[in-house]
Design a protein around this motif. Structure first.
Motif, short mmCIF file in Angstrom:
data_model
loop_
_atom_site.label_atom_id
_atom_site.label_comp_id
_atom_site.label_asym_id
_atom_site.label_seq_id
_atom_site.Cartn_x
_atom_site.Cartn_y
_atom_site.Cartn_z
N ILE A 1 2.25 -11.47 -49.86
CA ILE A 1 1.15 -11.80 -48.97
C ILE A 1 1.26 -13.21 -48.40
O ILE A 1 0.39 -13.64 -47.68
CB ILE A 1 -0.21 -11.60 -49.67
CG1 ILE A 1 -0.36 -12.50 -50.87
CG2 ILE A 1 -0.42 -10.15 -50.02
CD1 ILE A 1 -1.73 -12.49 -51.50
N PHE A 2 2.33 -13.94 -48.76
CA PHE A 2 2.56 -15.28 -48.23
C PHE A 2 3.86 -15.31 -47.46
O PHE A 2 4.79 -14.59 -47.77
CB PHE A 2 2.58 -16.31 -49.37
CG PHE A 2 1.26 -16.43 -50.06
CD1 PHE A 2 0.21 -17.11 -49.46
CD2 PHE A 2 1.06 -15.86 -51.29
CE1 PHE A 2 -1.01 -17.21 -50.08
CE2 PHE A 2 -0.16 -15.96 -51.93
CZ PHE A 2 -1.21 -16.64 -51.32
N ASP A 3 3.94 -16.19 -46.49
CA ASP A 3 5.13 -16.33 -45.67
C ASP A 3 6.09 -17.31 -46.33
O ASP A 3 5.99 -18.52 -46.15
CB ASP A 3 4.74 -16.81 -44.27
CG ASP A 3 5.90 -16.81 -43.30
OD1 ASP A 3 7.05 -16.74 -43.76
OD2 ASP A 3 5.64 -16.90 -42.09
N GLY A 4 7.03 -16.78 -47.09
CA GLY A 4 8.00 -17.60 -47.80
C GLY A 4 9.02 -18.27 -46.90
O GLY A 4 9.74 -19.16 -47.33
N VAL A 5 9.09 -17.85 -45.64
CA VAL A 5 10.04 -18.44 -44.71
C VAL A 5 9.44 -19.68 -44.03
O VAL A 5 10.07 -20.73 -43.94
CB VAL A 5 10.46 -17.41 -43.64
CG1 VAL A 5 11.35 -18.04 -42.60
CG2 VAL A 5 11.16 -16.23 -44.31
N ARG A 6 8.22 -19.58 -43.57
CA ARG A 6 7.60 -20.68 -42.83
C ARG A 6 6.77 -21.63 -43.69
O ARG A 6 6.46 -22.74 -43.29
CB ARG A 6 6.74 -20.12 -41.71
CG ARG A 6 7.57 -19.43 -40.65
CD ARG A 6 6.70 -18.92 -39.51
NE ARG A 6 7.49 -18.14 -38.59
CZ ARG A 6 7.67 -16.84 -38.66
NH1 ARG A 6 7.11 -16.15 -39.64
NH2 ARG A 6 8.41 -16.20 -37.78
N SER A 7 6.38 -21.19 -44.86
CA SER A 7 5.57 -22.01 -45.75
C SER A 7 6.42 -23.13 -46.35
O SER A 7 7.54 -22.90 -46.79
CB SER A 7 5.01 -21.14 -46.88
OG SER A 7 4.26 -21.91 -47.76
N ARG A 8 5.87 -24.34 -46.36
CA ARG A 8 6.61 -25.48 -46.89
C ARG A 8 5.92 -26.05 -48.11
O ARG A 8 4.71 -26.19 -48.14
CB ARG A 8 6.71 -26.60 -45.84
CG ARG A 8 7.52 -26.25 -44.66
CD ARG A 8 7.70 -27.43 -43.71
NE ARG A 8 6.53 -28.30 -43.63
CZ ARG A 8 6.58 -29.62 -43.56
NH1 ARG A 8 7.73 -30.24 -43.55
NH2 ARG A 8 5.48 -30.33 -43.48
N SER A 9 6.72 -26.38 -49.09
CA SER A 9 6.22 -27.11 -50.25
C SER A 9 6.38 -28.60 -49.97
O SER A 9 7.27 -29.01 -49.23
CB SER A 9 7.02 -26.75 -51.50
OG SER A 9 6.81 -25.41 -51.84
N ILE A 10 5.50 -29.40 -50.57
CA ILE A 10 5.60 -30.84 -50.44
C ILE A 10 5.54 -31.45 -51.83
O ILE A 10 4.68 -31.09 -52.64
CB ILE A 10 4.47 -31.41 -49.56
CG1 ILE A 10 4.59 -30.90 -48.13
CG2 ILE A 10 4.48 -32.95 -49.59
CD1 ILE A 10 3.44 -31.27 -47.23
N TRP A 11 6.47 -32.35 -52.12
CA TRP A 11 6.50 -33.10 -53.36
C TRP A 11 6.46 -34.57 -52.97
O TRP A 11 7.42 -35.12 -52.47
CB TRP A 11 7.76 -32.79 -54.16
CG TRP A 11 7.88 -33.55 -55.43
CD1 TRP A 11 8.45 -34.77 -55.62
CD2 TRP A 11 7.41 -33.13 -56.72
NE1 TRP A 11 8.37 -35.15 -56.93
CE2 TRP A 11 7.74 -34.16 -57.63
CE3 TRP A 11 6.75 -32.00 -57.18
CZ2 TRP A 11 7.42 -34.08 -58.99
CZ3 TRP A 11 6.45 -31.93 -58.52
CH2 TRP A 11 6.78 -32.95 -59.42
N GLU A 12 5.30 -35.21 -53.17
CA GLU A 12 5.13 -36.62 -52.82
C GLU A 12 4.76 -37.35 -54.10
O GLU A 12 3.67 -37.16 -54.64
CB GLU A 12 4.01 -36.75 -51.79
CG GLU A 12 3.67 -38.16 -51.41
CD GLU A 12 2.47 -38.22 -50.48
OE1 GLU A 12 2.62 -38.79 -49.41
OE2 GLU A 12 1.41 -37.67 -50.84
N CYS A 13 5.68 -38.17 -54.61
CA CYS A 13 5.46 -38.77 -55.92
C CYS A 13 5.77 -40.26 -55.89
O CYS A 13 6.94 -40.65 -55.86
CB CYS A 13 6.30 -38.06 -56.97
SG CYS A 13 6.01 -38.72 -58.62
N ALA A 14 4.72 -41.07 -55.93
CA ALA A 14 4.88 -42.51 -56.08
C ALA A 14 4.50 -42.92 -57.50
O ALA A 14 4.82 -44.02 -57.93
CB ALA A 14 4.01 -43.24 -55.07
#
Length: 153
Positions: free
Chosen positions: A1-14
C-alpha cells in the motif's frame, strides 16, 4: 500500500543514535536527531513505512517495540512559545517501554512515557503519560480503552 519506488527515507543525525540490538526501519521513514540529542533504540525494534521520529532531546525505545506506518513521534514543538520574554514550551523526553505496539497514524508527543506491554490504538494522540501496564490506549487525547491485555508480533 506504499510506493516503495518514489518514497524516500531521510536519516538526519547531528546527535547520537544508540542501537541496542537489531532494528528494522521501513521505507519512507524519516529520522531526525538534533545536535546534542540522543535517540536510543532497543533490540528487535521495528518501524514500518512512512513514520517520522523527531528527536531534539531524548527519545528511548525499549525492546520488542513495533511502530506502525505513518506515525509521528517527537519530543519537541520545533518552535519556541514565549510568554513574558520566557520560553514556556521546553523539549521533553519520550520513553517507550518494552513490548509496545504503536498503531498506524498515531502521534506521541513530548513528555509521554508509554509503559511496558501497552498497545496504542490506530490514529491516537498521546499527549500525556498513562500509568498503566498491558493496556490498550487510544483516542484523542489517548485514554485507557482496555486493560490486562497481551499482544504478540
Amino acid at each position: 500500500i506504499f510506493d516503495g519506488v518514489r518514497s524516500r527515507s531521510i536519516w538526519e543525525c547531528a546527535g547520537r543514535v544508540i542501537f541496542k540490538g537489531k532494528a528494522n526501519i521501513g521505507h519512507g521513514t524519516k529520522i531526525s536527531v538534533a545536535d546534542g540529542a540522543i535517540l536510543q533504540i532497543g533490540d528487535n525494534f521495528c518501524v514500518t513505512a512512512e513514520s517520522q521520529i523527531v528527536c531534539f532531546k531524548n527519545i528511548s525505545f525499549g525492546t520488542d517495540v513495533l511502530v506502525s506506518w505513518q506515525c509521528l513521534i517527537m519530543d519537541t514543538d520545533c518552535h519556541n512559545i514565549i510568554k513574558n520574554n520566557q520560553i514556556i514550551n521546553f523539549d521533553n523526553d519520550i520513553v517507550i517501554g518494552n513490548n509496545v505496539w504503536i498503531g498506524c497514524r498515531s502521534t506521541v508527543l513530548k513528555g509521554v512515557h508509554i509503559l511496558d506491554g501497552n498497545v496504542v490504538a490506530a490514529n491516537s494522540n498521546c499527549v500525556k503519560t498513562i500509568d498503566t501496564l498491558n493496556a490498550i490506549i487510544g483516542g484523542n487525547p489517548a485514554k485507557i480503552l482496555n486493560e490486562n491485555i497481551n499482544w504478540k508480533n
